[in-house]
Enzyme design. Structure first.
Site, PDB file in Angstrom:
ATOM      1  N   ASN A   9       0.814  -1.047   0.045  1.00  0.00           N
ATOM      2  CA  ASN A   9       0.095   0.216  -0.005  1.00  0.00           C
ATOM      3  C   ASN A   9       0.811   1.261   0.005  1.00  0.00           C
ATOM      4  O   ASN A   9       1.442   1.604   0.940  1.00  0.00           O
ATOM      5  CB  ASN A   9      -0.791  -0.031   1.171  1.00  0.00           C
ATOM      6  CG  ASN A   9      -1.642   1.259   1.223  1.00  0.00           C
ATOM      7  OD1 ASN A   9      -1.967   2.052   0.476  1.00  0.00           O
ATOM      8  ND2 ASN A   9      -2.403   1.353   2.345  1.00  0.00           N
ATOM      9  N   TRP A  10       1.097   1.766  -0.943  1.00  0.00           N
ATOM     10  CA  TRP A  10       2.018   2.913  -1.108  1.00  0.00           C
ATOM     11  C   TRP A  10       1.341   4.150  -0.563  1.00  0.00           C
ATOM     12  O   TRP A  10       2.141   5.274  -0.422  1.00  0.00           O
ATOM     13  CB  TRP A  10       2.330   3.166  -2.755  1.00  0.00           C
ATOM     14  CG  TRP A  10       3.167   2.220  -3.371  1.00  0.00           C
ATOM     15  CD1 TRP A  10       3.454   0.868  -2.926  1.00  0.00           C
ATOM     16  CD2 TRP A  10       3.613   2.247  -4.938  1.00  0.00           C
ATOM     17  NE1 TRP A  10       4.458   0.225  -3.896  1.00  0.00           N
ATOM     18  CE2 TRP A  10       4.291   1.279  -5.095  1.00  0.00           C
ATOM     19  CE3 TRP A  10       3.484   3.173  -5.790  1.00  0.00           C
ATOM     20  CZ2 TRP A  10       4.965   0.671  -6.315  1.00  0.00           C
ATOM     21  CZ3 TRP A  10       4.023   2.956  -7.128  1.00  0.00           C
ATOM     22  CH2 TRP A  10       4.590   1.678  -7.211  1.00  0.00           C
ATOM     23  N   LYS A  11       0.139   4.138  -0.368  1.00  0.00           N
ATOM     24  CA  LYS A  11      -0.575   5.498   0.055  1.00  0.00           C
ATOM     25  C   LYS A  11      -0.285   6.607  -0.783  1.00  0.00           C
ATOM     26  O   LYS A  11      -0.123   6.400  -1.871  1.00  0.00           O
ATOM     27  CB  LYS A  11      -0.082   5.762   1.517  1.00  0.00           C
ATOM     28  CG  LYS A  11      -0.239   4.385   2.300  1.00  0.00           C
ATOM     29  CD  LYS A  11      -0.072   4.528   4.170  1.00  0.00           C
ATOM     30  CE  LYS A  11      -0.168   3.261   4.794  1.00  0.00           C
ATOM     31  NZ  LYS A  11      -0.142   3.557   6.083  1.00  0.00           N
ATOM     32  N   HIS A  94      -9.641   1.065   4.750  1.00  0.00           N
ATOM     33  CA  HIS A  94      -8.595   1.325   5.459  1.00  0.00           C
ATOM     34  C   HIS A  94      -8.704   2.427   6.589  1.00  0.00           C
ATOM     35  O   HIS A  94      -9.340   2.979   6.201  1.00  0.00           O
ATOM     36  CB  HIS A  94      -7.392   1.655   4.359  1.00  0.00           C
ATOM     37  CG  HIS A  94      -6.088   1.849   5.078  1.00  0.00           C
ATOM     38  ND1 HIS A  94      -5.392   2.720   6.043  1.00  0.00           N
ATOM     39  CD2 HIS A  94      -4.931   0.764   4.802  1.00  0.00           C
ATOM     40  CE1 HIS A  94      -4.503   2.538   6.222  1.00  0.00           C
ATOM     41  NE2 HIS A  94      -3.739   1.334   5.842  1.00  0.00           N
ATOM     42  N   GLU A  96      -6.996   4.486   7.642  1.00  0.00           N
ATOM     43  CA  GLU A  96      -6.821   5.979   7.232  1.00  0.00           C
ATOM     44  C   GLU A  96      -8.016   6.644   6.634  1.00  0.00           C
ATOM     45  O   GLU A  96      -8.319   7.804   6.572  1.00  0.00           O
ATOM     46  CB  GLU A  96      -5.482   6.186   6.615  1.00  0.00           C
ATOM     47  CG  GLU A  96      -4.298   5.847   7.338  1.00  0.00           C
ATOM     48  CD  GLU A  96      -3.203   5.338   6.758  1.00  0.00           C
ATOM     49  OE1 GLU A  96      -3.147   5.385   5.644  1.00  0.00           O
ATOM     50  OE2 GLU A  96      -2.380   5.002   7.341  1.00  0.00           O
ATOM     51  N   GLU A 166      -5.931  -5.153  10.052  1.00  0.00           N
ATOM     52  CA  GLU A 166      -4.887  -4.149  10.514  1.00  0.00           C
ATOM     53  C   GLU A 166      -5.231  -3.685  11.620  1.00  0.00           C
ATOM     54  O   GLU A 166      -5.897  -2.532  11.505  1.00  0.00           O
ATOM     55  CB  GLU A 166      -4.870  -3.156   9.267  1.00  0.00           C
ATOM     56  CG  GLU A 166      -4.722  -3.705   7.720  1.00  0.00           C
ATOM     57  CD  GLU A 166      -3.962  -2.808   6.925  1.00  0.00           C
ATOM     58  OE1 GLU A 166      -3.074  -2.982   6.520  1.00  0.00           O
ATOM     59  OE2 GLU A 166      -4.534  -1.721   7.018  1.00  0.00           O
ATOM     60  N   GLY A 172       1.585   1.747  10.610  1.00  0.00           N
ATOM     61  CA  GLY A 172       2.656   3.171  10.844  1.00  0.00           C
ATOM     62  C   GLY A 172       3.355   3.525  11.931  1.00  0.00           C
ATOM     63  O   GLY A 172       3.938   4.630  12.047  1.00  0.00           O
ATOM     64  N   SER A 212       2.756  -2.567  10.461  1.00  0.00           N
ATOM     65  CA  SER A 212       4.147  -2.368  10.642  1.00  0.00           C
ATOM     66  C   SER A 212       4.847  -3.838  10.259  1.00  0.00           C
ATOM     67  O   SER A 212       5.813  -4.119  11.117  1.00  0.00           O
ATOM     68  CB  SER A 212       4.508  -2.004  12.053  1.00  0.00           C
ATOM     69  OG  SER A 212       4.164  -0.890  12.216  1.00  0.00           O
ATOM     70  N   GLY A 233       2.515  -1.331   4.377  1.00  0.00           N
ATOM     71  CA  GLY A 233       2.543   0.182   3.946  1.00  0.00           C
ATOM     72  C   GLY A 233       4.163   0.544   3.901  1.00  0.00           C
ATOM     73  O   GLY A 233       4.723   0.410   2.699  1.00  0.00           O
ATOM     74  N   GLY A 234       4.464   0.998   5.038  1.00  0.00           N
ATOM     75  CA  GLY A 234       5.973   1.568   4.736  1.00  0.00           C
ATOM     76  C   GLY A 234       6.768   0.750   4.133  1.00  0.00           C
ATOM     77  O   GLY A 234       7.866   1.204   3.129  1.00  0.00           O
TER      78      GLY A 234
HETATM   79  C1  PEP Z   1      -1.097   0.062   5.788  1.00  0.00           C
HETATM   80  O1  PEP Z   1      -1.261   1.170   5.999  1.00  0.00           O
HETATM   81  O2  PEP Z   1      -1.925  -0.704   5.284  1.00  0.00           O
HETATM   82  C2  PEP Z   1       0.027  -0.600   6.853  1.00  0.00           C
HETATM   83  C3  PEP Z   1       0.094  -1.859   6.974  1.00  0.00           C
HETATM   84  O3  PEP Z   1       0.967   0.269   7.006  1.00  0.00           O
HETATM   85  P1  PEP Z   1       2.229  -0.015   7.769  1.00  0.00           P
HETATM   86  O4  PEP Z   1       2.830  -1.305   7.078  1.00  0.00           O
HETATM   87  O5  PEP Z   1       3.235   1.144   7.420  1.00  0.00           O
HETATM   88  O6  PEP Z   1       2.166  -0.110   9.252  1.00  0.00           O
END
Ligand code: PEP
Length: 249
Positions: A9-11, A94, A96, A166, A172, A212, A233-234
């Site tokens: 997920n590049w966001k 999601h 966010e 999640e 994040g 994470s 994500g990251g």
């Molecule tokens: C996400 O936003 O779906 C996610 C899992 O982010 P991160 O891996 O950065 O926690």
């Protein structure tokens, strides 16, 4: 056998050129690998067509869609538009989007229906906040996120979805759910689907963990029986890290 999936997920990261570079770095690694994992890149709307056209080594996902079919909704992107880019997936629910864009379960149910109508596969995210968990409500919260948004679907429709658990407190933040916490919730989620749709469907459902997830913890998390991959994500913004996670099964 359930499908193993690692979705990035590049966001709102990477301009188009940077996204193309990242996709190409990943393709170079995927070309020499024979692992049986579906790789998905969740990219900004502006990148969908280009990133889809570069390679068949991965599938491409949007990160949202409109709850309206078409019309005077300035700035919105419809499921038909997403489908026309060649993308196959849409990430919905999601945290966010729930938190910053106030998306509620009834908006999400409409979006799910539109995705199904346009043959897009939904990666449906659910997960509790830290206070939900601390007050012992985490199972109830996740259950209602699933029931309210997905339980109007037929079994045939439901079998096309992917679920991503999640925990909001892990997204994040650098804090990861332990592999036992992930397994406990994934097994619970699978049991909810068993009760509603039966064993055959629930056994075939891919349930991804997100929060994470990184090269150092992916192997432990993916080793759990009910964890079928990750939504990343990251760590999906770096080809080396993402590729290590893809190889963590
Ligand atoms: C996400 O936003 O779906 C996610 C899992 O982010 P991160 O891996 O950065 O926690």
């Amino acid at each position: 056998m359930r499908k193993k999936i690692v979705a990035g997920n590049w966001k709102m990261n990477k301009n188009l050129n940077e996204g193309i570079i990242l996709a190409n770095e990943l393709i170079e690694k995927l070309i020499s690998s024979s692992i049986d994992v579906e790789v998905i890149l969740g990219v900004p709307f502006t990148h969908l067509e280009k990133i889809t056209s570069i390679s068949k080594k991965y599938s491409v996902s949007a990160q949202n869609c409109s709850a309206q079919e078409s019309g005077a909704f300035t700035g919105e992107i419809s499921t038909k538009m997403i489908q026309s880019t060649g993308a196959k997936y849409v990430i919905l629910g999601h945290s966010e989007r729930r938190i910053f864009h106030k998306e509620n379960n009834s908006d999400l149910a409409k979006k799910v229906d539109l995705c199904l109508m346009d043959d897009l596969i939904v990666i449906y995210c659910c997960g509790e906040t830290l206070s939900d968990r601390e007050s012992g409500n985490h199972f109830m919260v996740v259950k209602s996120q699933i029931e309210d948004v997905l339980f109007h679907l037929s079994g045939e429709q439901m079998s096309k979805l992917v679920i991503a658990y999640e925990p909001v407190w892990a997204i994040g933040t650098g804090v990861t759910a332990s592999s036992d916490q992930a397994q406990e919730m994934h097994a619970f989620i699978r049991s909810i689907f068993t009760q509603k749709y039966g064993l055959e469907l629930s056994r075939g459902l891919s349930i991804l963990y997100g929060g994470s997830c990184k090269p150092s913890n992916a192997q432990d998390i993916f080793s759990k029986e009910d964890v079928d991959g990750g939504l990343i994500g990251g760590a999906s913004l770096n080809a080396n890290d993402f590729y290590q996670i893809i190889n963590a099964f």
